[in-house]
Every structure is written in C-alpha cells, then in structure tokens.
Write a protein that holds these residues in place. Sequence first.
Motif, mmCIF file in Angstrom:
data_model
loop_
_atom_site.group_PDB
_atom_site.id
_atom_site.type_symbol
_atom_site.label_atom_id
_atom_site.label_comp_id
_atom_site.label_asym_id
_atom_site.label_seq_id
_atom_site.Cartn_x
_atom_site.Cartn_y
_atom_site.Cartn_z
ATOM 1 N N PHE A 119 5.571 4.791 -1.306
ATOM 2 C CA PHE A 119 6.129 6.065 -1.678
ATOM 3 C C PHE A 119 5.527 6.896 -2.566
ATOM 4 N N PHE A 120 5.233 8.054 -2.601
ATOM 5 C CA PHE A 120 4.602 8.567 -3.356
ATOM 6 C C PHE A 120 4.951 10.191 -3.626
ATOM 7 N N ILE A 121 5.318 10.803 -4.863
ATOM 8 C CA ILE A 121 5.532 12.062 -5.263
ATOM 9 C C ILE A 121 4.326 12.749 -5.710
ATOM 10 N N TYR A 122 4.158 13.854 -4.985
ATOM 11 C CA TYR A 122 2.745 14.377 -5.524
ATOM 12 C C TYR A 122 3.085 15.651 -6.506
ATOM 13 N N ASP A 123 4.308 16.207 -6.455
ATOM 14 C CA ASP A 123 4.773 17.115 -7.536
ATOM 15 C C ASP A 123 6.343 17.423 -7.240
ATOM 16 N N ASP A 124 6.413 18.300 -7.984
ATOM 17 C CA ASP A 124 8.030 18.881 -7.742
ATOM 18 C C ASP A 124 8.168 19.420 -6.282
ATOM 19 N N ARG A 125 7.314 19.639 -5.458
ATOM 20 C CA ARG A 125 7.426 20.317 -4.058
ATOM 21 C C ARG A 125 7.694 19.264 -3.107
ATOM 22 N N GLY A 126 7.189 18.162 -3.268
ATOM 23 C CA GLY A 126 7.519 17.069 -1.961
ATOM 24 C C GLY A 126 6.894 15.674 -2.432
ATOM 25 N N CYS A 127 7.356 14.902 -1.458
ATOM 26 C CA CYS A 127 6.859 13.487 -1.477
ATOM 27 C C CYS A 127 6.699 12.776 -0.056
ATOM 28 N N GLU A 128 5.956 11.743 -0.079
ATOM 29 C CA GLU A 128 5.442 11.180 1.201
ATOM 30 C C GLU A 128 5.961 9.798 1.310
ATOM 31 N N VAL A 129 6.245 9.078 2.211
ATOM 32 C CA VAL A 129 6.872 7.924 2.691
ATOM 33 C C VAL A 129 6.073 7.269 3.985
ATOM 34 N N ILE A 130 5.318 6.168 3.656
ATOM 35 C CA ILE A 130 4.848 5.793 4.873
ATOM 36 C C ILE A 130 5.337 4.120 4.713
ATOM 37 N N ALA A 131 5.141 3.665 6.104
ATOM 38 C CA ALA A 131 5.504 2.156 6.318
ATOM 39 C C ALA A 131 5.034 1.607 7.499
ATOM 40 N N THR A 132 4.679 0.212 7.649
ATOM 41 C CA THR A 132 4.162 -0.452 8.640
ATOM 42 C C THR A 132 5.318 -0.693 9.942
ATOM 43 N N ASN A 133 6.480 -0.466 9.574
ATOM 44 C CA ASN A 133 7.441 -0.708 10.766
ATOM 45 C C ASN A 133 8.289 0.656 10.846
#
Length: 218
Positions: free
Chosen positions: A176-190
């Motif tokens: 889980f990564f929040i890059y700033d107030d505009r958005g965030c990313e979620v990646i997973a193996t499943n």
Amino acid sequence: MIDLDYYLTNTFPGLTLVPSLYHQWHIGMHFELGAGMYQFKDDGRLHLEMFDYVYSQAMAIFNELFSDSDELFLVTNVYQHKSFESKKMNVYHHYIKNKDVKLSLRQETLPNVFDDEEADNYFISRFSLKCYKQDIKYPLLIKAACNEDFPLKPKFRSAASYPDVFFINITKNVIFFIYDDRGCEVIATNKETILPIYEKYSDWLDEYSRDKMVNYFK
C-alpha cells in the motif's frame, strides 16, 4: 527473520519499490482520493474538510488491508543528493509506539532509479522496519503522506526530498502506497486478497484506470 530484499525479490519479482507500483505489477488498484474536491477554497484558504475526507479514505483502505495479526514492513525511501549524509529519519522517531521494535530498524543505500539529468547525483536511503500495525502510529503516518505538498501537520521532516512511505503486508502479500493527497496504490500477489476492497471502494477508483480495473476484477 525475513529480510526485505529477499521478500521483495521472491514475492514481487521484478518490482522496484518506488511510486507507480500499479503500472509495474499485474494485480492492483489505483485509487483517487478526494475526487471532485479542490485543496483550496474560493478565498484561498486550505480546504481542511477535503483533507479530512482524504485522510478517512486512506485510513479505510489501510484498515481493510492490514489486520492486527498481520506482519508488515514499514519502508521509507529518502531520495538524497550525494552531498547529504544519510541519517535515520524522524519517521522512526515520532511515529513508532513500540520502542523495542525500533531497535530492528535497517538502513541501506541504493542507487537512484529515476531517469533524469541529475540522476547520477542522487541515491536512495531506504529504511525498513518489521512490525505490526499496533506498533506504529499509522494514522499519523497516513496523514503525513497525504500532507506532502501542503503546510499541514503531521509532516515528515527531511533535508532531502519528501520521503515515500510504503506499507507492506508480508502476511497477505500486499503493498500500500499513498503518493500524496491525490491518490494511492495497492498491489498484491493474489487477486482474491484485494477483491473485497475493490468491491467496497470501487467508487474511489481512478477514472483514467477504471476500465482496466473493472475488466480485471469483474
């Protein structure tokens, strides 16, 4: 004890732990935070209600991804000019509840991975801490990540560029990564691991990537 580099190499092969995770990995989501809202009011003052909403969105996603029993890596990338001395950042001084956990803090120096004219003059100081969510003050960490571009508290202090903070769930294999107030990313193996979050928060999906995500998760 599991090592961060070993974990990333074996669990997310080929991934570079920098922003734009969603574009590097085949299973993931890109969320837009505070969609339709602007950071400033008409009179030029900060729109604090927007920031409160952004915090609540990021917190909701985090709590869906991380339970109290999940082990995690708290990872911070500091992008530093070679003239700066690498120091332990205050992210691990002010944001850790369990002081014993802080003793396991690791630091490594990595080459700059960004392609720009000044690339050779910079390096990455990476700090990692293996812990549980209750060991860290994650609400403050999340707010500080969202506050990157604005004079709001809490805020990370750094003599270099504003740091990137990644929350890695090593129990569920999710980043889980929040890059700033505009958005965030979620990646997973499943895919199934993050499907419930897609179903619950699909209204927050980034509009530019929505069709791709809808087709993948339908």
